[in-house]
Design an enzyme around this catalytic site. Structure first.
Site, short mmCIF file in Angstrom:
data_model
loop_
_atom_site.label_atom_id
_atom_site.label_comp_id
_atom_site.label_asym_id
_atom_site.label_seq_id
_atom_site.Cartn_x
_atom_site.Cartn_y
_atom_site.Cartn_z
N GLY A 191 0.81 -1.36 0.12
CA GLY A 191 -0.02 0.11 -0.07
C GLY A 191 0.71 1.34 0.14
O GLY A 191 1.98 1.11 0.00
N GLU A 231 -0.96 2.88 6.68
CA GLU A 231 -0.92 3.48 5.46
C GLU A 231 -1.93 5.00 5.95
O GLU A 231 -1.62 5.95 5.67
CB GLU A 231 -1.70 3.17 4.38
CG GLU A 231 -0.78 1.94 3.81
CD GLU A 231 0.53 2.26 3.36
OE1 GLU A 231 0.82 3.66 3.34
OE2 GLU A 231 1.39 1.55 3.34
N GLN A 258 15.71 3.98 15.91
CA GLN A 258 16.00 2.83 15.54
C GLN A 258 16.74 2.74 14.21
O GLN A 258 16.61 3.90 13.47
CB GLN A 258 14.93 1.85 15.62
CG GLN A 258 14.01 1.93 14.29
CD GLN A 258 12.60 0.98 14.47
OE1 GLN A 258 12.05 0.95 15.63
NE2 GLN A 258 12.42 0.30 13.61
#
Length: 566
Positions: A191, A231, A258
């Protein structure tokens, strides 16, 4: 903690596509690549993004952001493009995606309890809900679903599916609706979304058919609707949690830095970028883990999303959208109710509920159970007995029970008489409470909520420490004619909205003005005592800036309207 910045890290936009080939299927999101292409085609977009970021940071740094925001309900239109029967997904699969969004954005998802203790205090209820549209931009009735057969076997990420001229389906008014396109995407992409600030004609979210919702064509490991959650998070201005760069910045202060995206289901803790001892927040919806291994937004992400609906926010138009209200003033079939959930069921939970044809025994359900598929019918004016009991891991602790029924079907449990039972007991035995359904209860289907908590102060909304909430359906027969909330609210006109000092309340000619009483509630349901109502003027000058609920009672009906104090 990451440093918050105002400028966009545009140089890093292309990194989201640098995925290495792996033996198993992995999540691929093309949102950042789509954004890079949009900026290349429209250089002015970069300035619009910077302006939106400035408003976002201003909101986050203001006292308003530190308050719980009112629930915003977003009308959704789903555009289905199909080449095969399997791609023409069912209405039930579409509704399942709406359900997932509502769970995930309100932190009522059953797997929220899996959040590690180190991050549990950061897990957020974003106070955002979704409903399939009931009204088109032209004002006609709709199911909120459009379908179109296509000869195209697959679609890319160039927005062609968003244009009828290219074989797709055009977007509805992006200031009033969330557009979701469901189609067969190529290249392994699950997506992509458009950030706020992009062109209205392409605004929305695109999701692969086999990664949409739960059941039907949804395929593991992306079969729990989390691609939609991820999304829509982008559509609401969230970046990937790793900032699309090595040890990058996602513009959120409470998500650990991260190194890069995480795949599959990592083992906690996974330490990167010197972010020990807790390591990556890989269970965050904005990482790349499998659907079963992502189950939280952070408080910082919630504030970032909520900024869009504040005054001057890029998606503020959705707050007043009537797309979720059917023509003629009828409200959506089922109102959006506040979330209620126990944080832990390690020691106690609801194990029995019986009322009429509702009869359910169960174990712990992670603090909340949606039993609205189960229901019973009661007659207005009759006495009813509800039975319930607690399950315990060992010790029978004192539990506080509260049972609510939304008799006037307005989506809240705070109206007079809607708390139908309240008691406490330290017992695993079956308890009973008797109540009488008011003769004035509205005919039709509504919500029954039962809350069992170890805290006496627990109400019908919000999270609490130990215990559980369960919701069921209940149909009232023989009551008063069902009058929609939207019709009732339309009778009272309030202006200006947003208001600075005074809010005008226009009382309809059919109502005795002397019978009208007005209360202002904050988003927690607490009454704001500092306001005064005189005739048709409500003095709101003493209120802090934010979103409030207006409760108007006139002896015939109780209506609610939202207003903004600037």
């Amino acid at each position: 903690m990451k440093k918050t910045i105002y400028a966009m890290a545009l140089a890093c936009l292309g990194l989201g596509a640098s995925l290495t080939a792996e033996a198993q299927q992995v999540r691929q999101c093309s949102t950042m690549e789509n954004l890079a292409a949009q900026i290349a085609a429209d250089p002015a977009l970069a300035q619009r993004l910077a302006s939106i970021e400035g408003q976002t940071q201003q909101f986050i740094n203001s006292p308003v952001a530190k308050r719980t925001t009112a629930v915003v309900t977003i009308p959704v239109v789903v555009h289905v493009l199909y080449n095969t029967a399997a791609q023409n997904i069912s209405d039930a699969q579409i509704q399942s995606q709406i359900t997932v969004l509502n769970e995930d954005f309100s932190k009522t998802n059953a797997d929220a309890s899996k959040t590690p203790a180190a991050f549990a205090g950061l897990a957020a209820n974003a106070n955002i809900q979704f409903v399939l549209a009931k009204r088109t931009p032209a004002g006609t009735a709709t199911t909120g679903i459009e379908r179109k057969s296509t000869t195209k076997t697959s679609w890319g990420t160039d927005d062609a599916m968003k244009k009828a001229s290219l074989g797709g389906l055009d977007a509805w008014d992006a200031t009033k609706y969330l557009n979701l396109w469901v189609c067969n995407l190529s290249g392994g992409v699950l997506g992509y979304a458009q950030f706020p600030g992009g062109a209205a004609a392409t605004d929305g979210v695109v999701i692969l058919t086999s990664a949409f919702g739960r059941g039907g064509s949804a395929s593991a490991p992306f079969n729990l609707g989390r691609t939609g959650t991820h999304e829509v998070g982008h559509w609401l201005n969230l970046r990937h949690i790793w900032g699309d760069a090595s040890c990058g910045n996602d513009l959120v202060s409470d998500t650990p830095t991260q190194q890069t995206q995480n795949y599959s289901c990592p083992t906690f803790p996974k330490v990167t970028c010197s972010n020990g001892p807790n390591g990556d927040m890989f269970m965050n919806y904005m990482d790349y883990t499998d659907d079963a291994c992502m189950y939280m937004f952070s408080n910082g992400q919630s504030s970032r999303m909520n900024a869009l609906f504040a005054t001057g926010g890029a998606r503020a138009g959705l707050v007043t959208s009537t797309g979720g209200t059917a023509p003629g003033g009828t409200t959506p079939t089922t109102p959006t109710y506040c979330a209620s959930k126990g944080t832990s069921t390690a020691y106690e939970w609801i194990d029995l509920v019986q009322l009429g044809s509702i009869s359910r025994t169960s174990g712990a359900n992670a603090g909340y159970y949606d039993g609205t598929a189960l229901g019973t019918t009661v007659t207005a004016g009759t006495a009813q007995t509800i039975s319930y009991s607690a399950g315990y891991a060992s010790t029978a602790y004192t539990e506080y029970w509260k049972v609510y029924i939304d008799y006037n079907q307005n989506g809240v449990f705070t109206d007079a008489g809607e708390l139908v039972a309240s008691r406490s007991a330290a017992s695993a035995s079956t308890l009973t409470s008797t109540f009488t359904v008011p003769a004035t209860a509205k005919t039709g289907k509504t919500r029954l909520r039962i809350v069992m908590s170890d805290a006496s102060a627990t109400t019908s909304c919000g999270s609490y420490s130990y215990g559980e909430t369960e919701d069921y359906s209940i149909t009232i027969s023989g009551g008063t004619a069902r009058q929609s909330g939207a019709t009732a609210e339309a009778a009272y006109r309030i202006f200006p909205n947003p208001a600075t000092d005074v809010l005008n309340i226009e009382v309809p000619a059919s109502i005795n003005a002397s019978a009208v009483s007005v209360k202002v509630l904050d988003v927690r349901g607490a009454e704001m005592k500092q306001v005064t109502f005189d005739g048709n003027l409500l003095n709101v000058g003493q209120l802090a800036k934010g979103v409030y609920m207006l409760r108007i009672a006139d002896g015939q009906q109780v209506t609610h309207q939202r207003f903004v104090k600037e």
